[in-house]
Design an enzyme around this catalytic site. Structure first.
Site, PDB file in Angstrom:
ATOM      1  N   LYS A  22       0.775  -1.096  -0.143  1.00 30.72           N
ATOM      2  CA  LYS A  22       0.014   0.001  -0.062  1.00 30.72           C
ATOM      3  C   LYS A  22       0.770   1.496  -0.074  1.00 30.72           C
ATOM      4  O   LYS A  22       0.521   2.287  -0.753  1.00 30.72           O
ATOM      5  CB  LYS A  22      -0.989   0.059   1.235  1.00 30.72           C
ATOM      6  CG  LYS A  22      -2.075  -0.962   0.991  1.00 30.72           C
ATOM      7  CD  LYS A  22      -3.336  -0.629   1.983  1.00 30.72           C
ATOM      8  CE  LYS A  22      -4.464  -1.390   1.578  1.00 30.72           C
ATOM      9  NZ  LYS A  22      -5.558  -1.440   2.451  1.00 30.72           N
TER      10      LYS A  22
ATOM     11  N   LYS B 115      -4.260 -11.030  -6.851  1.00 32.80           N
ATOM     12  CA  LYS B 115      -5.479 -11.301  -6.346  1.00 32.80           C
ATOM     13  C   LYS B 115      -6.635 -10.672  -6.892  1.00 32.80           C
ATOM     14  O   LYS B 115      -6.392  -9.473  -7.530  1.00 32.80           O
ATOM     15  CB  LYS B 115      -5.205 -10.627  -4.667  1.00 32.80           C
ATOM     16  CG  LYS B 115      -6.315 -11.175  -3.915  1.00 32.80           C
ATOM     17  CD  LYS B 115      -5.575 -10.582  -2.422  1.00 32.80           C
ATOM     18  CE  LYS B 115      -5.991  -8.995  -2.335  1.00 32.80           C
ATOM     19  NZ  LYS B 115      -6.282  -8.483  -1.099  1.00 32.80           N
TER      20      LYS B 115
ATOM     21  N   LYS C  39     -11.102  -5.376  -5.802  1.00 30.92           N
ATOM     22  CA  LYS C  39     -12.016  -4.324  -6.554  1.00 30.92           C
ATOM     23  C   LYS C  39     -11.284  -3.089  -6.838  1.00 30.92           C
ATOM     24  O   LYS C  39     -11.633  -2.190  -7.519  1.00 30.92           O
ATOM     25  CB  LYS C  39     -13.070  -4.001  -5.625  1.00 30.92           C
ATOM     26  CG  LYS C  39     -14.356  -3.222  -6.231  1.00 30.92           C
ATOM     27  CD  LYS C  39     -15.255  -2.931  -5.022  1.00 30.92           C
ATOM     28  CE  LYS C  39     -16.459  -2.034  -5.601  1.00 30.92           C
ATOM     29  NZ  LYS C  39     -17.264  -1.720  -4.783  1.00 30.92           N
TER      30      LYS C  39
END
Ligand code: TYM
Length: 334
Positions: A116, A198, A201
């Site tokens: 992140k 993975k 969304k």
């Protein structure tokens, strides 16, 4: 509401609005099943969501949508506690105390933090770094025995276990050291467009993920476009990431073993199989979609559910925070 003889489950999901087939097969489908045998506490973790930039009105809407979708997926408020994280103050209270039993170095090793930080390089805030401490607090504040999650959350759970053990070592037995519950099939659903990463969304390509509330045509179209290899056989084998992922999804949705799938689709091509996966997924998800549309339209019902859920969650968790405050040496409030 809870049976004292049953173990306690806790899990949470971020409100990125209605969630993906990955969230559903990796976690929520198990949340649903576990309600029969455990005392379950489930939560939409809006406080975790603000570790990356959010538009306030959108976050509010996404949180309600995620909550409504959990109800539609079968989380039953007569058996389980279902609430919104920011409604229950004990999570943040315990998080602070636990951060003083967490090492700076161990947080820096979290792969999600590293990922992140790269993705949000302009806002590497302290919350992003201490995110796993809040997650540990979510779990430990209920003294949960078991935490159903997908594989990507395993490292965070390991950290929660370490923090619980460290706290217990320093202040005496306080927390149950929680175990992960990772389902056999579906604990890592991959992107339909890049089966090495993975399903998420936040992917820029909408064809990479299926949403639980996508309609039948959309689901089938996304599966038809799924990236596979140049082979033809429908068999689970190393190097066939795309087909392996489709077989995993099909197996999770229908309950069929990989051997049965290979036998049933022998002599058929990838095209037939993709269509079959799309149809099986659409059939599984369509009742959830219908239920979701009803629930999201009934704001009063939603409000009643999350208000009651928060009251129950506070009652359960306040006892643990009181005990922790006493253990660390805070003066009792009269
Ligand atoms: P989140 O919101 O990213 O995902 C929610 C759950 O879905 C699982 N999951 C997947 N499983 C299989 N395949 C995928 N492609 C996939 N994508 C997501 C995740 O493993 C997770 O179980 N930090 C957590 C939320 C959280 C939490 C907690 C979880 C906060 N506090 C306490 C458990 C206990 C998260 O971001 O999950």
């Amino acid at each position: 509401m809870f049976d004292k003889n049953k173990k306690l489950i806790f899990s949470g999901i971020q409100p990125s609005g209605t969630f993906t087939l990955g969230n559903y097969l990796g976690a929520v489908i198990n949340w649903n099943k576990l309600q029969d045998d455990y005392n379950c506490v489930y939560c939409v973790v809006d406080m975790h969501a603000i570790t990356v930039k959010q538009e306030p009105a959108k976050l509010r809407q996404n949180t309600l949508e995620a909550y409504a979708l959990l109800l539609a997926c079968g989380i039953d408020i007569n058996r389980s506690v279902l609430f919104i994280q920011s409604h229950v103050k004990t999570h943040a209270e315990l998080s602070w105390v636990l951060s003083c039993s967490t090492q700076y170095g161990e947080l820096g090793r979290m792969t999600q933090f590293k990922d992140k930080s790269l993705k949000h390089a302009d806002d590497i805030n302290a919350g992003l770094y201490t995110y796993p401490v809040l997650m540990a607090a979510d779990i430990l504040v209920y003294n949960a025995d078991l935490v159903p999650v997908g594989i990507d959350q395993k490292q965070h759970l390991e950290l929660a276990r370490n923090v619980a053990q460290r706290f217990n070592g320093r202040y005496g037995e306080t927390f149950i050291v929680p175990e992960p519950y990772i389902g056999e099939v579906g604990s890592k659903v991959m992107s339909l467009q890049n089966p090495e990463s993975k399903m998420s969304k936040s992917d820029d390509n909408v064809n990479a993920y299926v949403l639980v509330i996508d309609d039948k045509d959309t689901i089938i179209r996304k599966f038809k476009r799924a990236v596979t290899d140049s082979d033809t056989e429908i068999v689970y084998k190393e190097g066939k990431d795309g087909i392996n992922n489709l077989m995993t999804i099909y197996s999770a949705v229908t309950g069929d073993s990989f051997d049965k799938i290979t036998a049933d689709f022998s002599g058929k091509g990838y095209g037939d199989f993709k269509l079959a996966v799309g149809e099986a997924v659409a059939d599984k998800l369509s009742p959830i979609r219908e239920e979701y549309l009803k629930i999201i339209a009934d704001k009063d019902y939603l409000k009643k559910c999350y208000t009651e859920g928060a009251e129950q969650a506070l009652r359960l968790s306040q006892r643990v925070v009181n005990k922790v405050y006493r253990k660390v040496g805070f003066v009792d409030k009269v």
